[in-house]
Design an enzyme around this catalytic site. Structure first.
Site, PDB file in Angstrom:
ATOM      1  N   LYS A 245       0.822  -1.216   0.000  1.00  9.91           N
ATOM      2  CA  LYS A 245       0.000   0.000   0.000  1.00  9.91           C
ATOM      3  C   LYS A 245       0.855   1.266   0.000  1.00  9.91           C
ATOM      4  O   LYS A 245       0.352   2.347  -0.274  1.00  9.91           O
ATOM      5  CB  LYS A 245      -0.972   0.011   1.181  1.00  9.91           C
ATOM      6  CG  LYS A 245      -0.340   0.142   2.554  1.00  9.91           C
ATOM      7  CD  LYS A 245      -1.409   0.161   3.628  1.00  9.91           C
ATOM      8  CE  LYS A 245      -0.808   0.330   5.017  1.00  9.91           C
ATOM      9  NZ  LYS A 245      -1.838   0.389   6.075  1.00  9.91           N
ATOM     10  N   ASP A 246       2.179   1.150   0.271  1.00 16.62           N
ATOM     11  CA  ASP A 246       3.066   2.306   0.214  1.00 16.62           C
ATOM     12  C   ASP A 246       3.523   2.625  -1.210  1.00 16.62           C
ATOM     13  O   ASP A 246       4.033   3.717  -1.466  1.00 16.62           O
ATOM     14  CB  ASP A 246       4.323   2.071   1.070  1.00 16.62           C
ATOM     15  CG  ASP A 246       4.028   2.030   2.560  1.00 16.62           C
ATOM     16  OD1 ASP A 246       2.968   2.561   2.966  1.00 16.62           O
ATOM     17  OD2 ASP A 246       4.845   1.466   3.312  1.00 16.62           O
TER      18      ASP A 246
ATOM     19  N   ARG B  78      -8.611   7.812   5.300  1.00 20.63           N
ATOM     20  CA  ARG B  78      -9.598   6.781   4.947  1.00 20.63           C
ATOM     21  C   ARG B  78     -10.250   6.212   6.205  1.00 20.63           C
ATOM     22  O   ARG B  78     -11.481   6.110   6.299  1.00 20.63           O
ATOM     23  CB  ARG B  78      -8.897   5.657   4.160  1.00 20.63           C
ATOM     24  CG  ARG B  78      -9.752   4.410   3.947  1.00 20.63           C
ATOM     25  CD  ARG B  78      -8.913   3.269   3.387  1.00 20.63           C
ATOM     26  NE  ARG B  78      -7.807   2.910   4.254  1.00 20.63           N
ATOM     27  CZ  ARG B  78      -7.899   2.110   5.310  1.00 20.63           C
ATOM     28  NH1 ARG B  78      -9.062   1.570   5.634  1.00 20.63           N
ATOM     29  NH2 ARG B  78      -6.842   1.825   6.048  1.00 20.63           N
ATOM     30  N   ARG B  79      -9.429   5.821   7.175  1.00 19.18           N
ATOM     31  CA  ARG B  79      -9.977   5.271   8.418  1.00 19.18           C
ATOM     32  C   ARG B  79     -10.778   6.329   9.164  1.00 19.18           C
ATOM     33  O   ARG B  79     -11.852   6.041   9.700  1.00 19.18           O
ATOM     34  CB  ARG B  79      -8.841   4.754   9.304  1.00 19.18           C
ATOM     35  CG  ARG B  79      -8.174   3.492   8.785  1.00 19.18           C
ATOM     36  CD  ARG B  79      -6.925   3.171   9.581  1.00 19.18           C
ATOM     37  NE  ARG B  79      -6.300   1.925   9.136  1.00 19.18           N
ATOM     38  CZ  ARG B  79      -5.008   1.653   9.258  1.00 19.18           C
ATOM     39  NH1 ARG B  79      -4.185   2.545   9.811  1.00 19.18           N
ATOM     40  NH2 ARG B  79      -4.528   0.503   8.834  1.00 19.18           N
TER      41      ARG B  79
ATOM     42  N   ARG C  78       0.955   9.742  14.501  1.00 20.73           N
ATOM     43  CA  ARG C  78       2.074   9.183  13.760  1.00 20.73           C
ATOM     44  C   ARG C  78       2.818   8.235  14.682  1.00 20.73           C
ATOM     45  O   ARG C  78       2.548   8.131  15.852  1.00 20.73           O
ATOM     46  CB  ARG C  78       3.049  10.288  13.307  1.00 20.73           C
ATOM     47  CG  ARG C  78       2.675  11.074  12.072  1.00 20.73           C
ATOM     48  CD  ARG C  78       2.760  10.331  10.754  1.00 20.73           C
ATOM     49  NE  ARG C  78       3.876   9.426  10.605  1.00 20.73           N
ATOM     50  CZ  ARG C  78       5.074   9.745  10.117  1.00 20.73           C
ATOM     51  NH1 ARG C  78       5.339  10.975   9.769  1.00 20.73           N
ATOM     52  NH2 ARG C  78       6.009   8.832   9.980  1.00 20.73           N
TER      53      ARG C  78
ATOM     54  N   ARG D  73       2.021   3.836  18.680  1.00 19.43           N
ATOM     55  CA  ARG D  73       0.575   4.031  18.529  1.00 19.43           C
ATOM     56  C   ARG D  73      -0.203   3.233  19.565  1.00 19.43           C
ATOM     57  O   ARG D  73      -1.163   3.740  20.152  1.00 19.43           O
ATOM     58  CB  ARG D  73       0.148   3.640  17.111  1.00 19.43           C
ATOM     59  CG  ARG D  73       0.726   4.554  16.048  1.00 19.43           C
ATOM     60  CD  ARG D  73       0.275   4.156  14.657  1.00 19.43           C
ATOM     61  NE  ARG D  73       0.973   4.931  13.638  1.00 19.43           N
ATOM     62  CZ  ARG D  73       0.417   5.432  12.551  1.00 19.43           C
ATOM     63  NH1 ARG D  73      -0.867   5.246  12.322  1.00 19.43           N
ATOM     64  NH2 ARG D  73       1.130   6.109  11.676  1.00 19.43           N
TER      65      ARG D  73
ATOM     66  N   CYS E 142      -2.821   8.977  -0.626  1.00 17.45           N
ATOM     67  CA  CYS E 142      -3.173   8.602   0.740  1.00 17.45           C
ATOM     68  C   CYS E 142      -4.005   9.674   1.435  1.00 17.45           C
ATOM     69  O   CYS E 142      -4.574   9.426   2.489  1.00 17.45           O
ATOM     70  CB  CYS E 142      -1.924   8.286   1.549  1.00 17.45           C
ATOM     71  SG  CYS E 142      -1.003   9.731   2.074  1.00 17.45           S
TER      72      CYS E 142
END
Length: 368
Positions: free
Chosen positions: A84-85, A131-132, A149, A155, A247
């Site tokens: 996804k990166d 998105r989330r 971040r 996190r 993104c």
């Protein structure tokens, strides 16, 4: 040294715990398939050095460029990325293969086993993903969604550590699984509630295309590639490319290969979660004498078709997209599921009902 004096295969990776762990899995498999020793080469990327929001730093590509440069200038022979990166445009001179995908879903990590439905009103939930954030706000508009971040441990500590300042964080199942941290998960979120990022849960193993002249390495990469994963992520990334969404855009996509078909569902949402569009489509995977290119093209065409349906229904009004699809700009509803011509069935009605109840405040959490 590897057999017959062959030098070790140098595998480039970012230096984070997650990156080195997932690279280690690939490295061991390459060692088995090639019979060569493998050396891990750590590469520092812009995403590891810069601070601030990923979207502000440039989003897609900030973790990739330095690895690709190391690959092209010969400092490593293979690079391992989170798929996804990767930018959706192919990189000249490089070839990507995709090992079997881990579970692509998102997860909630909250104290006391709380779920999205049972978080208290006004709960603070951390995520670095627009998105989330948008999909969280869609089902729980009362939540305080906080941009965060940091690596996985950082996190998790924000929600589960002794000095926690958040009630929960949202992360990817795949990363926690690879790190052996699934014990932190309080809910695996249904894709009908939170569609994952295109390519989420998949790895990209990248080599110089010229390296495929080595028949041993070429065969190893062929064996490492997992066709159902490849077809699924090709459909997802083709949709993302057609939408020209990075993104910073709240776009989710989830494809599966089942019963000889690729089935793709995609979501485009407003950042505030007030509106979102969902479209689904499917295509048959050619079999028999069909070449890999034919099957890959079918998956890509599905992504384009679903993207065009979203654009025709007004997706560019909801999110920062460039309207490239056929019919872009035409009028349409932006609040429900509008099937494409060959659309798959809409998500299970029970899930949709739950979503509506949550959005209306019918959740079970206690008010603060």
């Amino acid at each position: 040294m590897s057999p017959a004096g062959t030098p070790p295969l140098r595998v480039g990776t970012r230096g984070s715990a997650l990156a080195t762990t997932q690279t280690g899995h690939v490295a061991r498999r390459l060692e088995e398939l090639t019979g060569r020793d493998v050396e891990i080469v750590r590469i520092r990327t812009d995403g590891d050095v810069l601070t601030g929001s990923l979207a502000q730093m440039g989003g897609t590509g900030v973790f990739v460029t330095a690895l690709r440069e190391a690959l092209l200038d010969g400092r490593c022979d293979v690079a391992v990325h989170s798929l996804k990166d990767l930018p959706t445009e192919p990189a000249p001179g490089l070839t990507v293969v995709t090992p079997e995908r881990e579970n692509p879903r998102d997860v909630l990590c909250a104290r006391g086993g709380l779920t999205i439905a049972t978080l208290p009103r006004g709960a603070r939930v951390g995520t670095g993903s627009p998105r989330r954030a948008a999909q969280l706000r869609s089902v729980r508009p009362d939540l305080d969604v906080v941009d965060i971040r940091g690596n996985v441990d950082t996190r998790l500590a924000r929600a589960l550590g002794p000095d926690a300042d958040l009630d929960a964080v949202v992360l990817a199942y795949a990363g926690l699984a690879r790190l052996g941290r699934l014990d932190a998960v309080s809910e695996v979120v249904d894709t009908a509630i939170m569609a994952p990022a295109a390519g989420q849960g998949a790895l990209a193993v990248e080599v110089r295309t010229s390296s495929l002249d080595d028949p041993v390495l070429a065969r190893a990469l062929h064996d490492l590639d997992h066709e159902p994963t490849r077809l699924a992520v090709l459909a997802e990334r083709s949709l993302l490319a057609r939408l020209e969404a990075g993104c910073a855009a709240p776009v989710g996509a989830h494809a599966l290969v089942e019963d000889g078909e690729v089935v793709l569902t995609a979501v485009v949402a407003r950042v505030d979660g007030v509106e979102q569009l969902t479209h689904s489509g499917r295509t048959t995977v050619p079999v028999g004498a069909s070449s890999q290119d034919v099957r890959d093209d079918a998956a890509r065409a599905l992504g384009v078709r679903v993207a065009d349906a979203l654009l025709a229904d007004g997706a560019a009004r909801l999110a920062p997209l460039r309207e490239t699809g056929a019919g872009a700009g035409s009028a349409g509803s932006a609040t429900g599921t509008a099937p494409a011509a060959d659309a798959a069935p809409s998500p299970d009605r029970a899930v949709e009902t739950a979503r509506e109840q949550l959005r209306d405040g019918g959740y079970r959490g206690e008010a603060e």
